[in-house]
Write a protein that holds these residues in place. Sequence first.
Motif, PDB file in Angstrom:
ATOM      1  N   GLN A 191     -22.117  28.302  26.694  1.00 27.48           N
ATOM      2  CA  GLN A 191     -20.724  28.407  26.274  1.00 27.48           C
ATOM      3  C   GLN A 191     -20.640  29.310  25.048  1.00 27.48           C
ATOM      4  OE1 GLN A 191     -18.946  24.690  25.194  1.00 27.48           O
ATOM      5  NE2 GLN A 191     -16.964  25.564  24.739  1.00 27.48           N
ATOM      6  N   VAL A 192     -19.781  30.313  25.098  1.00 28.46           N
ATOM      7  CA  VAL A 192     -19.594  31.226  23.979  1.00 28.46           C
ATOM      8  C   VAL A 192     -18.821  30.526  22.871  1.00 28.46           C
ATOM      9  CG1 VAL A 192     -18.458  33.350  23.247  1.00 28.46           C
ATOM     10  CG2 VAL A 192     -19.656  33.265  25.443  1.00 28.46           C
ATOM     11  N   ARG A 193     -19.383  30.596  21.651  1.00 28.53           N
ATOM     12  CA  ARG A 193     -18.715  29.970  20.518  1.00 28.53           C
ATOM     13  C   ARG A 193     -18.929  30.813  19.279  1.00 28.53           C
ATOM     14  NH1 ARG A 193     -20.011  24.629  17.362  1.00 28.53           N
ATOM     15  NH2 ARG A 193     -17.940  24.009  16.635  1.00 28.53           N
ATOM     16  N   LEU A 194     -17.872  30.941  18.476  1.00 26.48           N
ATOM     17  CA  LEU A 194     -17.919  31.661  17.200  1.00 26.48           C
ATOM     18  C   LEU A 194     -17.318  30.753  16.134  1.00 26.48           C
ATOM     19  CD1 LEU A 194     -16.526  35.018  18.580  1.00 26.48           C
ATOM     20  CD2 LEU A 194     -18.850  34.705  17.748  1.00 26.48           C
ATOM     21  N   VAL A 195     -18.009  30.610  15.014  1.00 26.17           N
ATOM     22  CA  VAL A 195     -17.515  29.759  13.932  1.00 26.17           C
ATOM     23  C   VAL A 195     -17.630  30.511  12.617  1.00 26.17           C
ATOM     24  CG1 VAL A 195     -17.765  27.596  12.697  1.00 26.17           C
ATOM     25  CG2 VAL A 195     -18.190  27.665  15.157  1.00 26.17           C
ATOM     26  N   HIS A 197     -10.737  35.798  10.998  1.00 26.41           N
ATOM     27  CA  HIS A 197     -11.333  35.397  12.272  1.00 26.41           C
ATOM     28  C   HIS A 197     -12.371  36.428  12.707  1.00 26.41           C
ATOM     29  CE1 HIS A 197      -8.039  32.498  13.201  1.00 26.41           C
ATOM     30  NE2 HIS A 197      -7.292  33.375  12.545  1.00 26.41           N
ATOM     31  N   CYS A 198     -13.421  35.961  13.363  1.00 31.11           N
ATOM     32  CA  CYS A 198     -14.306  36.891  14.040  1.00 31.11           C
ATOM     33  C   CYS A 198     -14.104  36.727  15.542  1.00 31.11           C
ATOM     34  CB  CYS A 198     -15.768  36.674  13.661  1.00 31.11           C
ATOM     35  SG  CYS A 198     -16.454  35.064  14.086  1.00 31.11           S
ATOM     36  N   TRP A 243     -12.733  34.111  20.375  1.00 31.82           N
ATOM     37  CA  TRP A 243     -12.323  34.061  18.972  1.00 31.82           C
ATOM     38  C   TRP A 243     -12.808  32.778  18.301  1.00 31.82           C
ATOM     39  CZ3 TRP A 243      -9.248  37.835  16.552  1.00 31.82           C
ATOM     40  CH2 TRP A 243      -8.773  38.841  17.402  1.00 31.82           C
ATOM     41  N   GLY A 244     -13.077  32.914  16.996  1.00 30.76           N
ATOM     42  CA  GLY A 244     -13.370  31.734  16.198  1.00 30.76           C
ATOM     43  C   GLY A 244     -12.083  31.189  15.601  1.00 30.76           C
TER      44      GLY A 244
END
Length: 127
Positions: A1-5, A98-99, A117-118
């Motif tokens: 799962q793609v995740r950005l934080v 946001h990244c 998006w994060g």
Amino acid sequence: QVRLVESGGDLVQVGGSLRLSCAASGFNVTLWNIGWFRQAPGKDLEGVSCISKWDGSTTGTTYADSVKGRFTISRDYVQNTVYLQMNSLKPEDTATYHCARQWANGLDLRHSAYGSWGPGTQVTVSS
């Protein structure tokens, strides 16, 4: 799962510095273009900077005119994280940052070019 934080946002005085982090999981940040965006209250989402995927020899970067010479984007492949070093901060830099992961090739600061998006981190610059 793609995740950005994102992390690293804070309250800082004019002229100060912050380093924002964008920790990625579910994919390798060296294989995708990653961008930083910001949104101030009542304003549109603004592209800040983008770093290109690693092509084996070079990495490209681009910056909005409003941050050129003050902000630097970089990437750590071991940490799988993209950073935004922000220096000489101004009150107009106040925003949620946001990244995002770009879905297309080519450095692009249009938010329509990004698909993951994060949640964002808040940066407040006080005068």
